[in-house]
Enzyme design. Sequence first.
Site, PDB file in Angstrom:
ATOM      1  N   LYS A   1      16.080 -11.642   8.455  1.00  0.00           N
ATOM      2  CA  LYS A   1      14.663 -11.389   8.175  1.00  0.00           C
ATOM      3  C   LYS A   1      13.796 -12.566   8.625  1.00  0.00           C
ATOM      4  O   LYS A   1      12.742 -12.374   9.248  1.00  0.00           O
ATOM      5  CB  LYS A   1      14.461 -11.128   6.680  1.00  0.00           C
TER       6      LYS A   1
ATOM      7  N   PRO B   1      31.420  -4.601  -1.624  1.00  0.00           N
ATOM      8  CA  PRO B   1      30.554  -5.245  -2.609  1.00  0.00           C
ATOM      9  C   PRO B   1      30.689  -6.758  -2.532  1.00  0.00           C
ATOM     10  O   PRO B   1      31.800  -7.279  -2.399  1.00  0.00           O
ATOM     11  CB  PRO B   1      31.070  -4.735  -3.962  1.00  0.00           C
TER      12      PRO B   1
ATOM     13  N   GLY C   1      19.655 -13.953   4.147  1.00  0.00           N
ATOM     14  CA  GLY C   1      18.421 -13.339   4.659  1.00  0.00           C
ATOM     15  C   GLY C   1      17.942 -14.006   5.937  1.00  0.00           C
ATOM     16  O   GLY C   1      16.753 -13.984   6.256  1.00  0.00           O
TER      17      GLY C   1
ATOM     18  N   ASP D   1      24.615 -14.279   4.305  1.00  0.00           N
ATOM     19  CA  ASP D   1      23.813 -13.216   3.669  1.00  0.00           C
ATOM     20  C   ASP D   1      22.600 -13.760   2.920  1.00  0.00           C
ATOM     21  O   ASP D   1      22.163 -13.180   1.932  1.00  0.00           O
ATOM     22  CB  ASP D   1      24.665 -12.369   2.702  1.00  0.00           C
TER      23      ASP D   1
ATOM     24  N   HIS E   1      23.365  -8.834  10.206  1.00  0.00           N
ATOM     25  CA  HIS E   1      22.050  -9.064   9.635  1.00  0.00           C
ATOM     26  C   HIS E   1      21.436  -7.704   9.369  1.00  0.00           C
ATOM     27  O   HIS E   1      21.548  -6.817  10.198  1.00  0.00           O
ATOM     28  CB  HIS E   1      21.122  -9.730  10.648  1.00  0.00           C
TER      29      HIS E   1
ATOM     30  N   THR F   1      28.345  -5.369   7.527  1.00  0.00           N
ATOM     31  CA  THR F   1      29.337  -4.888   8.489  1.00  0.00           C
ATOM     32  C   THR F   1      30.385  -4.024   7.807  1.00  0.00           C
ATOM     33  O   THR F   1      30.780  -2.983   8.316  1.00  0.00           O
ATOM     34  CB  THR F   1      30.018  -6.086   9.189  1.00  0.00           C
ATOM     35  N   THR F   2      30.836  -4.451   6.630  1.00  0.00           N
ATOM     36  CA  THR F   2      31.990  -3.806   6.008  1.00  0.00           C
ATOM     37  C   THR F   2      31.608  -2.867   4.868  1.00  0.00           C
ATOM     38  O   THR F   2      32.410  -2.045   4.462  1.00  0.00           O
ATOM     39  CB  THR F   2      32.910  -4.879   5.401  1.00  0.00           C
TER      40      THR F   2
HETATM   41  P1  GDP Z   1      21.681 -12.505   6.760  1.00  0.00           P
HETATM   42  O1  GDP Z   1      23.028 -12.227   7.283  1.00  0.00           O
HETATM   43  O2  GDP Z   1      21.526 -13.927   6.304  1.00  0.00           O
HETATM   44  O3  GDP Z   1      20.592 -12.092   7.669  1.00  0.00           O
HETATM   45  O4  GDP Z   1      21.500 -11.665   5.422  1.00  0.00           O
HETATM   46  P2  GDP Z   1      21.754 -10.098   5.146  1.00  0.00           P
HETATM   47  O5  GDP Z   1      21.065  -9.299   6.149  1.00  0.00           O
HETATM   48  O6  GDP Z   1      23.170  -9.817   4.911  1.00  0.00           O
HETATM   49  O7  GDP Z   1      21.123  -9.984   3.700  1.00  0.00           O
HETATM   50  C1  GDP Z   1      19.832 -10.051   3.452  1.00  0.00           C
HETATM   51  C2  GDP Z   1      19.421  -8.752   2.773  1.00  0.00           C
HETATM   52  O8  GDP Z   1      18.358  -9.023   1.939  1.00  0.00           O
HETATM   53  C3  GDP Z   1      18.945  -7.702   3.738  1.00  0.00           C
HETATM   54  O9  GDP Z   1      19.209  -6.432   3.205  1.00  0.00           O
HETATM   55  C4  GDP Z   1      17.457  -7.972   3.818  1.00  0.00           C
HETATM   56  O10 GDP Z   1      16.690  -6.827   4.165  1.00  0.00           O
HETATM   57  C5  GDP Z   1      17.179  -8.368   2.409  1.00  0.00           C
HETATM   58  N1  GDP Z   1      16.141  -9.355   2.226  1.00  0.00           N
HETATM   59  C6  GDP Z   1      15.837 -10.457   2.994  1.00  0.00           C
HETATM   60  N2  GDP Z   1      14.849 -11.152   2.417  1.00  0.00           N
HETATM   61  C7  GDP Z   1      14.531 -10.498   1.260  1.00  0.00           C
HETATM   62  C8  GDP Z   1      13.611 -10.734   0.199  1.00  0.00           C
HETATM   63  O11 GDP Z   1      12.889 -11.717   0.175  1.00  0.00           O
HETATM   64  N3  GDP Z   1      13.607  -9.839  -0.821  1.00  0.00           N
HETATM   65  C9  GDP Z   1      14.415  -8.748  -0.862  1.00  0.00           C
HETATM   66  N4  GDP Z   1      14.342  -7.923  -1.896  1.00  0.00           N
HETATM   67  N5  GDP Z   1      15.300  -8.495   0.109  1.00  0.00           N
HETATM   68  C10 GDP Z   1      15.356  -9.353   1.151  1.00  0.00           C
END
Ligand code: GDP
Length: 424
Positions: A17, A305, A14, A12, A40, A301-302
């Site tokens: 992104k 929190p 990011g 998680d 993601h 996914t789930t």
């Molecule tokens: P991943 O599994 O590593 O891709 O991570 P997740 O998708 O679970 O978590 C990343 C969350 O943080 C997502 O809701 C993204 O939209 C958000 N996110 C990613 N980069 C940033 C950032 O730089 N700032 C903020 N505020 N949110 C971000």
Amino acid sequence: MVKAVVGANWGDEGKGKITDMLAKDADIIIRYQGGANAGHTIVNSYGKFALHTLPSGVFYDHTTSIIGNGVALNIPSLFQEIQSIVEKGVPAPKILVSDRAQIVMPYHILFDQYEEERLGKNSFGSTRSGIAPFYSDKYAKIGFQVSELFDEAQLQEKLERVVAQKNVILEHLYHKPVLKVQELMKTLREYREMVAPYVADVSAFLDNAIKEEKTILLEGQLGTLKDPDHGIYPMVTSSSTLAAYGAIGAGIPPYEIKQIITVCKAYSSAVGAGAFVSEIFGQEADELRRRGGDGGEYGATTGRPRRMGWFDCVASKYGCRMQGTTDVAFTVLDVLGYLEEIPVCVGYDIDGEVTTEFPVTHLLEKAKPVFEVLPGWKGDIRGIKKYEELPENCRRYIEFIEERIGYPITMISNGPGREDIIYR
Ligand code: GDP
């Protein structure tokens, strides 16, 4: 050129992104491990998406998205995901599924649930997607490769052998209904219909792509600390989360991976059980959880929190080292703008001795965080494009962490969108 995008922490961070952003200039994006157990979250002009199986490059029409042999492939979940993005107006993505990828069977999901129920308070906090039973069967050599769906006679014969063994456990350990071969055969025929259009010899395809100098991204799931060998065993996932495994899980030579972008979040979060040294609780945690990520730190996914904590230099330094990091992408930094002061975990106190080396699990359980407190920058950094334009205390936070982890932070993510990135 092959690049890997992987996580330094518990997942998680990011990665989705960052991959989505880098996919703009890529030709091929590959998932090489894990399954539909994590997700993601991606925000782009089509909307907000939670991807579980598809790589984060599916939103571009110039890319090929690949499910590598190392993935735990849940076929109905893949199929639904493709449909759901097409329904929202995304052009039908070009997808290849490795003929050597193995299939998450319906009973893997049942066994995951039954085992967590049996363990009760000692459970792993599994997402119950069948991942651990899947990889157990893969290495016990009773898994099913996608290619096996296409030979019915052999499939049925093998299924009979496997089901005989599964049924003993279902009946005598879990006291649950037994499996029926004919029902499973029917399901597997449906799986074959769903997956058939995508099946390919992925390693041959990639061999060609490498020769043609295509840009290839390997997309990791979860992070270093969930690796079965190098993570917080046994509170780990069942496939390697390291960039090195990208070579195996995609089917390419290891020396082709030239850049390893390790994604590291500006604070910590974790799901599931296991030691989490810099964890915080109560109101302090609730506030960070509520403000975190994009709309709060809850599982993609789930929906559960996430556990929250301050940035952990010990875990992240180790996390970056085990990945073989060439670049750190430091993410979700904007979220910390509300804090007057920001604690950072700089060491672990284990039985009165302070260390900056990440320990094995039984010592990790005893570790107490040593915090250093940095001044906050009290402001919104979203929209900033140049490093020099960040508030001084914000730069100080980045540089402090960079020095402690020992790897260059070359990208800073200051918002969930594709364009919210500062290159250094
Ligand atoms: P991943 O599994 O590593 O891709 O991570 P997740 O998708 O679970 O978590 C990343 C969350 O943080 C997502 O809701 C993204 O939209 C958000 N996110 C990613 N980069 C940033 C950032 O730089 N700032 C903020 N505020 N949110 C971000």
